[in-house]
Every structure is written in structure tokens, then in C-alpha cells.
Design a protein around this motif. Structure first.
Motif, mmCIF file in Angstrom:
data_model
loop_
_atom_site.group_PDB
_atom_site.id
_atom_site.type_symbol
_atom_site.label_atom_id
_atom_site.label_comp_id
_atom_site.label_asym_id
_atom_site.label_seq_id
_atom_site.Cartn_x
_atom_site.Cartn_y
_atom_site.Cartn_z
ATOM 1 N N PRO A 76 19.321 6.634 -36.691
ATOM 2 C CA PRO A 76 18.331 5.653 -37.132
ATOM 3 C C PRO A 76 16.903 6.165 -36.911
ATOM 4 C CG PRO A 76 19.563 4.836 -35.227
ATOM 5 C CD PRO A 76 20.126 6.166 -35.581
ATOM 6 N N GLU A 77 16.021 5.741 -37.748
ATOM 7 C CA GLU A 77 14.622 6.183 -37.704
ATOM 8 C C GLU A 77 14.003 5.993 -36.317
ATOM 9 O OE1 GLU A 77 11.245 7.953 -38.945
ATOM 10 O OE2 GLU A 77 12.968 7.668 -40.262
ATOM 11 N N ALA A 78 14.315 4.905 -35.650
ATOM 12 C CA ALA A 78 13.722 4.609 -34.337
ATOM 13 C C ALA A 78 14.129 5.621 -33.266
ATOM 14 C CB ALA A 78 14.126 3.202 -33.885
ATOM 15 N N GLU A 79 15.207 6.376 -33.491
ATOM 16 C CA GLU A 79 15.687 7.351 -32.499
ATOM 17 C C GLU A 79 15.417 8.792 -32.898
ATOM 18 O OE1 GLU A 79 19.824 6.553 -31.920
ATOM 19 O OE2 GLU A 79 19.439 4.568 -31.083
ATOM 20 N N ARG A 80 14.904 9.023 -34.053
ATOM 21 C CA ARG A 80 14.742 10.404 -34.528
ATOM 22 C C ARG A 80 13.862 11.239 -33.617
ATOM 23 N NH1 ARG A 80 15.103 9.559 -40.944
ATOM 24 N NH2 ARG A 80 17.341 9.193 -40.889
ATOM 25 N N GLU A 81 12.818 10.646 -33.075
ATOM 26 C CA GLU A 81 11.922 11.404 -32.193
ATOM 27 C C GLU A 81 12.639 11.816 -30.907
ATOM 28 O OE1 GLU A 81 8.225 13.289 -31.539
ATOM 29 O OE2 GLU A 81 9.156 12.435 -33.325
ATOM 30 N N LEU A 82 13.536 10.982 -30.406
ATOM 31 C CA LEU A 82 14.328 11.325 -29.234
ATOM 32 C C LEU A 82 15.193 12.547 -29.520
ATOM 33 C CD1 LEU A 82 15.587 10.763 -26.403
ATOM 34 C CD2 LEU A 82 17.253 9.331 -27.609
ATOM 35 N N TRP A 83 15.982 12.491 -30.601
ATOM 36 C CA TRP A 83 16.895 13.589 -30.926
ATOM 37 C C TRP A 83 16.127 14.853 -31.298
ATOM 38 C CZ3 TRP A 83 21.028 12.328 -28.667
ATOM 39 C CH2 TRP A 83 21.525 11.025 -28.708
ATOM 40 N N ARG A 84 15.023 14.702 -31.987
ATOM 41 C CA ARG A 84 14.199 15.864 -32.332
ATOM 42 C C ARG A 84 13.646 16.500 -31.058
ATOM 43 N NH1 ARG A 84 8.709 17.292 -34.076
ATOM 44 N NH2 ARG A 84 8.014 15.278 -33.348
ATOM 45 N N GLY A 85 13.178 15.695 -30.135
ATOM 46 C CA GLY A 85 12.668 16.205 -28.868
ATOM 47 C C GLY A 85 13.742 16.916 -28.065
ATOM 48 N N LEU A 86 14.958 16.350 -28.042
ATOM 49 C CA LEU A 86 16.055 17.005 -27.343
ATOM 50 C C LEU A 86 16.408 18.336 -28.002
ATOM 51 C CD1 LEU A 86 18.237 13.856 -26.618
ATOM 52 C CD2 LEU A 86 17.044 15.263 -24.914
ATOM 53 N N ALA A 87 16.367 18.374 -29.333
ATOM 54 C CA ALA A 87 16.610 19.638 -30.047
ATOM 55 C C ALA A 87 15.543 20.663 -29.679
ATOM 56 C CB ALA A 87 16.629 19.400 -31.555
ATOM 57 N N GLN A 88 14.292 20.228 -29.562
ATOM 58 C CA GLN A 88 13.213 21.141 -29.179
ATOM 59 C C GLN A 88 13.401 21.649 -27.750
ATOM 60 O OE1 GLN A 88 10.020 18.463 -30.158
ATOM 61 N NE2 GLN A 88 9.521 19.603 -32.021
ATOM 62 N N LEU A 89 13.862 20.792 -26.839
ATOM 63 C CA LEU A 89 14.134 21.244 -25.474
ATOM 64 C C LEU A 89 15.213 22.319 -25.481
ATOM 65 C CD1 LEU A 89 14.145 17.926 -23.391
ATOM 66 C CD2 LEU A 89 12.286 19.567 -23.680
ATOM 67 N N ALA A 90 16.273 22.092 -26.256
ATOM 68 C CA ALA A 90 17.375 23.058 -26.304
ATOM 69 C C ALA A 90 16.932 24.380 -26.922
ATOM 70 C CB ALA A 90 18.558 22.467 -27.071
ATOM 71 N N VAL A 91 16.155 24.319 -27.993
ATOM 72 C CA VAL A 91 15.717 25.580 -28.608
ATOM 73 C C VAL A 91 14.637 26.243 -27.752
ATOM 74 C CG1 VAL A 91 13.906 24.837 -30.238
ATOM 75 C CG2 VAL A 91 15.468 26.656 -30.881
ATOM 76 N N GLY A 92 13.872 25.465 -27.012
ATOM 77 C CA GLY A 92 12.915 26.047 -26.063
ATOM 78 C C GLY A 92 13.644 26.814 -24.971
#
Length: 189
Positions: A76-92
Motif C-alpha cells: 500500500p502507498e502508505a507503507e512504500r517509504e518503509l519498504w523502500r527505506g528497508l531496501a536502501q538499508l539492505a543495499v547500503g
């Protein structure tokens, strides 16, 4: 590049079918690689967190990032920033493990800013505030190691072996929530 050898999907989009190592670096064709995560899998939030944690614990943050990316794109749109941020942590963490100190630190901080917005709410048990703190701490340590003589990857990408500033991805993996096998709380270094 020979156009006949380019990997394409059924719609003609570029797809790199080369095998990859545990940190997502491409290996030569014909090499034994680590199985990639299938793309476009729709999982429940709990399944996403469990699968990503399993991959992080195994020292495979690149693969965990792909799991988070699926949630980011399908959730859902309201959670996209959470999942995107977690993806950035993992790729970082992936970049830091590859020895790309500058890129790793940048992505860890970017991901921290995204997940920190969910601190206190801790959706799906994800300890957002502690994860942001972990990411910023790791970013500072990675940058310090890079400034003290660690090397960047050749070309800033998947080429080359990890430099002196590289971190151990499994040892640095955060606990996403406090329900791990040993009941540990998220690691904050």
C-alpha cells in the motif's frame, strides 16, 4: 557488446542472467552462483520481514534488498517509504560489505531517514527507530574505515574484491524486529 548475447525478457527489457555471488556481484557466465530472489513476489508483510531477516542473517543483504523491493512495489502507498527505506538499508549494507564505503554510507543514511519516519509505530514489529540508529552508526564506522585507508570497489560497482574498509555482512546484519530465534532485540552498534 554482442546484441545476440544480451539477456532480455519476453518484452525486450534488459535482464542480466549472469550468476551472482552472495553479495549480488556478477560472476562469469557458467560459474556457480547463488540463486537469485524471484522478482515480483507478493508476500504478506510478516513473510517479507521473515524472508529478509533470513537473508540478512545469511550475509546476503543484496538478496534481502530484492525482497524489500517487492514489498515496496506491491504494498500500500502508505507503507512504500518503509519498504523502500528497508531496501536502501539492505543495499547500503551490501555496498559496505563490498568495500564501497562512500556508497554504502550514503545508502545507509538515506534508508535511515526513510525508516525513521515509522519510529514509535514500529509497523509489523519492525523497530524503525533502532534500525535508523544502527544504520547511521554503521555508516559512520564504514566511512571512518574508508578514510583510514579502506578502498573503494573498482568503478564503485560490483567489480573487484572487498577492500580493507569492507564489513562482514552477516556479522553486521541488524535484527529487524525483536522476534528473532534468540529473542534478541535489534542490534545497535
Amino acid at each position: 557488446m554482442d546484441e545476440a548475447r544480451r539477456d532480455r525478457d519476453g518484452e525486450g527489457r534488459a535482464r542480466n542472467a549472469r550468476p551472482r555471488d552472495g553479495l549480488g556481484r556478477p560472476l562469469p557466465y557458467g560459474s556457480e552462483g547463488v540463486a537469485r530472489q524471484p522478482e515480483g513476489v507478493v508476500r504478506s508483510p510478516d513473510e517479507t520481514v521473515r524472508e529478509a531477516q533470513r537473508l540478512l542473517d545469511a550475509g546476503m543483504p543484496f538478496h534481502a534488498h530484492e525482497v524489500f523491493e517487492d514489498a515496496w512495489k506491491s504494498g500500500p502507498e502508505a507503507e512504500r517509504e518503509l519498504w523502500r527505506g528497508l531496501a536502501q538499508l539492505a543495499v547500503g549494507l551490501t555496498h559496505a560489505a563490498r568495500g564501497n564505503t562512500r556508497g554504502g554510507a550514503r545508502l545507509l543514511r538515506r534508508g535511515a531517514s526513510s525508516v525513521e519516519r515509522f519510529a514509535g509505530a514500529d509497523p509489523y514489529g519492525i523497530r524503525a527507530g533502532l534500525l535508523a540508529e544502527w544504520a547511521r552508526g554503521l555508516a559512520a564506522r564504514v566511512e571512518g574505515a574508508g578514510a583510514a585507508g579502506g578502498t573503494e570497489e573498482a568503478g564503485g560497482r560490483g567489480a573487484g574484491s572487498p577492500g580493507a574498509g569492507a564489513v562482514d555482512a552477516a556479522a553486521e546484519a541488524p535484527r529487524l524486529r525483536g522476534d528473532g530465534p534468540s529473542g534478541r532485540r535489534p542490534r545497535v552498534r
